[in-house]
Design a protein around this motif. Structure first.
Motif: not given
Length: 120
Positions: A62-77, A107-115
């Motif tokens: 339940q915290r900010f993980t710092g994990v970012s997943f790169e996407v090519a098209d933000m709107d589509a992703a 599901p565990g409340g961890n915050t992840l990011t798409i970038v």
């Protein structure tokens, strides 16, 4: 030591078995290995993303993980993941450095990011 590189990142979850479908099915990350007893799961995210149960350790969920997943098209992703039921905590927004980010919860409340990185 110039050959150092990150090979894996651990994300702590309350229940690996309950979290695995989110990472595998909703995010589409291939499973490289998983314990039958739910003791861990390893997914391929360009590096190994290891899901580990919290167990007796202090709560690392339940915290900010710092994990970012790169996407090519933000709107589509963003639309695709929302359509699959992924819970975003904010809409895509442009950071001062030029990239576009959106944060979501596992599901565990961890915050992840798409970038989506700026195109130069």
């Amino acid at each position: 030591m110039s050959d150092l590189k990150i090979s894996a990142y651990r994300v702590f979850v309350p229940d690996v078995t309950a979290s695995l479908p989110f990472y595998r099915d909703l995010l589409g990350l291939p499973v490289r290995a998983a314990a039958d007893d739910g003791g861990f799961a390893v997914l391929d995210a360009g590096i190994m993303l290891v899901l580990e149960p919290v167990g007796d350790e202090p709560d690392l969920t339940q915290r900010f993980t710092g994990v970012s997943f790169e996407v090519a098209d933000m709107d589509a992703a963003y639309q695709e993941l929302r359509g699959k039921g992924v819970e975003f905590t904010d809409a895509p927004h442009t950071a001062e450095w030029g990239g576009t980010l959106a944060h979501f919860k596992d599901p565990g409340g961890n915050t992840l990011t798409i970038v989506e990185y700026p195109k130069h």
